[in-house]
Design an enzyme around this catalytic site. Structure first.
Site, PDB file in Angstrom:
ATOM      1  N   GLU A 227      27.081  74.273  69.165  1.00  0.00           N
ATOM      2  CA  GLU A 227      26.155  73.188  68.297  1.00  0.00           C
ATOM      3  C   GLU A 227      25.473  72.387  69.635  1.00  0.00           C
ATOM      4  O   GLU A 227      26.485  71.590  70.106  1.00  0.00           O
ATOM      5  CB  GLU A 227      27.199  72.274  67.477  1.00  0.00           C
ATOM      6  N   CYS A 261      21.926  64.714  68.320  1.00  0.00           N
ATOM      7  CA  CYS A 261      21.052  66.248  68.467  1.00  0.00           C
ATOM      8  C   CYS A 261      19.929  66.280  67.395  1.00  0.00           C
ATOM      9  O   CYS A 261      19.035  67.128  67.479  1.00  0.00           O
ATOM     10  CB  CYS A 261      22.318  67.311  68.433  1.00  0.00           C
TER      11      CYS A 261
HETATM   12  P1  NDP Z   1      28.195  67.292  77.957  1.00  0.00           P
HETATM   13  O1  NDP Z   1      27.333  68.711  77.389  1.00  0.00           O
HETATM   14  O2  NDP Z   1      28.016  67.532  79.333  1.00  0.00           O
HETATM   15  O3  NDP Z   1      29.575  67.187  77.473  1.00  0.00           O
HETATM   16  C1  NDP Z   1      30.116  67.702  76.115  1.00  0.00           C
HETATM   17  C2  NDP Z   1      31.479  67.958  76.316  1.00  0.00           C
HETATM   18  O4  NDP Z   1      31.472  69.309  77.159  1.00  0.00           O
HETATM   19  C3  NDP Z   1      32.420  67.117  77.156  1.00  0.00           C
HETATM   20  O5  NDP Z   1      33.596  67.191  76.455  1.00  0.00           O
HETATM   21  C4  NDP Z   1      32.399  67.667  78.449  1.00  0.00           C
HETATM   22  O6  NDP Z   1      33.400  67.203  79.088  1.00  0.00           O
HETATM   23  C5  NDP Z   1      32.302  68.988  78.412  1.00  0.00           C
HETATM   24  N1  NDP Z   1      31.972  69.832  79.402  1.00  0.00           N
HETATM   25  C6  NDP Z   1      30.558  69.413  80.119  1.00  0.00           C
HETATM   26  N2  NDP Z   1      30.546  70.447  81.310  1.00  0.00           N
HETATM   27  C7  NDP Z   1      31.090  71.412  80.929  1.00  0.00           C
HETATM   28  C8  NDP Z   1      31.330  72.867  81.433  1.00  0.00           C
HETATM   29  N3  NDP Z   1      30.869  73.195  82.712  1.00  0.00           N
HETATM   30  N4  NDP Z   1      32.485  73.567  81.015  1.00  0.00           N
HETATM   31  C9  NDP Z   1      33.187  73.036  79.918  1.00  0.00           C
HETATM   32  N5  NDP Z   1      33.144  71.976  79.376  1.00  0.00           N
HETATM   33  C10 NDP Z   1      32.172  71.091  79.801  1.00  0.00           C
HETATM   34  O7  NDP Z   1      27.285  66.291  77.726  1.00  0.00           O
HETATM   35  P2  NDP Z   1      26.717  64.881  78.344  1.00  0.00           P
HETATM   36  O8  NDP Z   1      27.944  64.045  78.019  1.00  0.00           O
HETATM   37  O9  NDP Z   1      26.809  65.207  79.939  1.00  0.00           O
HETATM   38  O10 NDP Z   1      25.383  64.739  77.786  1.00  0.00           O
HETATM   39  C11 NDP Z   1      24.516  65.477  78.502  1.00  0.00           C
HETATM   40  C12 NDP Z   1      23.359  65.652  77.656  1.00  0.00           C
HETATM   41  O11 NDP Z   1      23.827  66.714  76.411  1.00  0.00           O
HETATM   42  C13 NDP Z   1      22.760  64.710  76.641  1.00  0.00           C
HETATM   43  O12 NDP Z   1      21.821  64.049  77.341  1.00  0.00           O
HETATM   44  C14 NDP Z   1      22.254  65.494  75.428  1.00  0.00           C
HETATM   45  O13 NDP Z   1      20.973  66.096  75.681  1.00  0.00           O
HETATM   46  C15 NDP Z   1      23.198  66.530  75.387  1.00  0.00           C
HETATM   47  N6  NDP Z   1      24.200  66.207  74.370  1.00  0.00           N
HETATM   48  C16 NDP Z   1      24.211  66.912  73.095  1.00  0.00           C
HETATM   49  C17 NDP Z   1      25.098  66.801  72.179  1.00  0.00           C
HETATM   50  C18 NDP Z   1      24.777  67.025  70.885  1.00  0.00           C
HETATM   51  O14 NDP Z   1      25.262  66.387  69.946  1.00  0.00           O
HETATM   52  N7  NDP Z   1      24.366  68.296  70.676  1.00  0.00           N
HETATM   53  C19 NDP Z   1      26.109  65.648  72.204  1.00  0.00           C
HETATM   54  C20 NDP Z   1      26.209  65.132  73.678  1.00  0.00           C
HETATM   55  C21 NDP Z   1      25.414  65.501  74.521  1.00  0.00           C
HETATM   56  P3  NDP Z   1      33.474  65.949  80.032  1.00  0.00           P
HETATM   57  O15 NDP Z   1      32.930  64.750  79.480  1.00  0.00           O
HETATM   58  O16 NDP Z   1      34.818  65.954  80.792  1.00  0.00           O
HETATM   59  O17 NDP Z   1      32.434  66.120  81.193  1.00  0.00           O
END
Ligand code: NDP
Length: 453
Positions: A227, A261
């Site tokens: 998602e 989102c």
């Molecule tokens: P991320 O996608 O980086 O984080 C979401 C989760 O994924 C966190 O638990 C994070 O861990 C983990 N994660 C990040 N990179 C990796 C990887 N390479 N492999 C495995 N797990 C990973 O979101 P951000 O917080 O950096 O937000 C950035 C952008 O993502 C936002 O600006 C928005 O556009 C989008 N976003 C969308 C969401 C939605 O509801 N669909 C929710 C949040 C963000 P950790 O925190 O330890 O990095």
């Protein structure tokens, strides 16, 4: 892991992270707990979800304050988030047995042929900070009641929420390790996916994180549900009820301080109503109360971190450099904390970030269109496909256009939402698979055919 309160910029808590040995122990526990948990009568599992809902309601204020402290959500919205988690628990407590009932198929005389839905085992969830309870509960409630066990790697900014969720299930009477939080950085995610005991993965978050988790899962032949982000169109037709549409548009863009989102991100407005709609949207955005998220009067709190604010502002600046006009907002607030004001951009060029990318903050991009077909072309001119909405007083017209929008859900005269009763998920780069409802509980089960001759 350091928790920084985004409203003040201060570090408010530090947590020890789990190391590789802790992860191995958690996986051992998950595997052994699954063996007994899957055999528990369905009714028992449903009753435990009812207890989880009760605990959430009892501790609503405490958990809402935790959300607000860790990621800055305005307190009244944090309270609603906890209530919604209680709802999803109750929903699956009530409907899981119906959703998972055996399905009988036409079969030759004297035989009985059916599909049974059996749990898979430990499911690994990687979750984001924006709805730090809700995103986890909408994974955990259906999966636990279906007989799976859960492992959570939450966003590094919300470890307190991650541990509190584990506590809810423990205190509700679930077996000790039916739901475990791993306080690990994303560097360890691939190791967890690599472990044979993990049967499937789910991620809510950004595209790059989704790609990484889906690729690692695919390499090991494990199913994943993703998602990801969205850039939902909010289509205002010439016959829309403007008063309501403006009010809902302001809310649809600025809920959760714009970090959702399924927030409306691209406002596609018919020329006949464009001026009135834009002036209402600008006035509505400018009148929102931005500030202290612990104050119940606050509409828009800080962005979840200074880094996310910088990224958002960079997207706005690049859009303006490309030709967009700032109607209101457009500059971070000059105060402590990661505050960005509700912003409206018009004259948004096609190739600018506001048109092409996801703006994960309170920034609306507005586009003028001459007719319905241009509105649909504009709505579908995106790589994303999470949600969308159409605003019109003609319900049949709205429904017809809903079929034309390429997205996982389209709402007519209603702000896009997620609801335990209906499937939720996207197409395109917004991801695949569905959460919630019957579709969600059936993502991580073995649809087993049993043929008895
Ligand atoms: P991320 O996608 O980086 O984080 C979401 C989760 O994924 C966190 O638990 C994070 O861990 C983990 N994660 C990040 N990179 C990796 C990887 N390479 N492999 C495995 N797990 C990973 O979101 P951000 O917080 O950096 O937000 C950035 C952008 O993502 C936002 O600006 C928005 O556009 C989008 N976003 C969308 C969401 C939605 O509801 N669909 C929710 C949040 C963000 P950790 O925190 O330890 O990095």
């Amino acid at each position: 892991m350091n928790v920084v309160n985004p409203a003040t910029g201060e570090t408010v808590e530090t947590y020890e992270t789990d190391d590789e040995a802790d992860v191995v122990t958690a996986l051992d526990h998950a595997e052994s707990t699954f063996e007994s948990w899957r055999k528990r009568p369905q009714r028992d599992r449903e009753e435990l979800l009812v207890s989880a809902a009760e605990i959430l309601r009892e501790r609503q204020s405490e958990y809402a304050e935790l959300i607000t402290r860790e990621m800055g959500k305005p307190i009244t919205q944090a309270e609603s988030e906890i209530e919604k988690c209680a709802w999803v628990c109750e929903h699956y407590a009530e409907y899981a047995s119906t959703y998972l009932e055996d399905e009988y198929h036409p079969s030759p005389a004297g035989t009985e042929v059916k599909t049974s839905y059996e749990p898979l085992g430990p499911i690994f969830a990687v979750m984001p900070w924006n709805f730090p309870f809700w995103q986890v509960f909408r994974f955990a409630a259906p999966n636990l009641v279906a007989g799976n066990v859960g492992l959570l790697k939450h966003a590094s900014s919300v470890p307190g929420c991650a541990l509190a969720i584990e506590e809810v299930f423990r205190d509700a009477g679930f077996p000790e390790n039916a739901f475990q939080t791993l306080l690990v950085s994303s560097d360890l995610v691939e190791d967890v996916i690599d472990d044979d005991r993990v049967k499937a993965t789910t991620l809510t978050g950004s595209g790059p994180a989704g790609s990484a988790v889906a690729a690692a899962s695919g390499e090991r032949i494990k199913k994943s549900v993703l998602e990801l982000g969205g850039s939902d169109p909010f289509v205002v037709l010439d016959d829309a009820d403007l008063e309501t549409t403006i009010e809902k548009g302001v809310r649809a863009r600025n809920q959760n301080s714009g970090q959702s989102c399924i927030a409306a991100k691209r406002f596609i407005v018919h020329d006949d109503v464009y001026d009135e709609f834009v002036s209402g949207l600008v006035e509505g955005a400018a009148s929102l109360t931005v500030g202290d998220p612990t104050d119940p009067e606050t509409d828009v709190g800080p962005q979840a971190s200074a880094e996310l604010l910088a990224e958002l502002h960079d997207q706005v600046e690049r859009s303006v450099a490309a030709g967009a006009t700032v109607e209101t907002g457009g500059e971070p607030l000059d105060r402590d904390g990661a505050f960005y004001p509700p912003t409206v951009l018009t004259d948004v060029p096609d190739d600018s970030p506001a048109a092409r990318d996801e703006l994960f903050g309170p920034v609306a991009a507005v586009f003028r269109v001459d007719d319905e077909s241009e509105a649909m072309a504009r709505a579908n001119d995106t790589r994303f496909g999470l949600g969308g909405s159409v605003w019109t007083t003609d319900r049949e017209r709205g429904e017809r256009l809903a079929h034309e929008i390429e997205a996982g859900c389209v709402y007519v005269n209603r702000v896009v939402g997620s609801d335990p009763r209906v499937p939720f998920g996207g197409v395109g780069v917004s991801g695949f698979g569905r959460e919630l409802s019957e579709a969600g509980i059936k993502e991580f089960v073995n649809r087993k055919t049993i043929w008895v001759q």
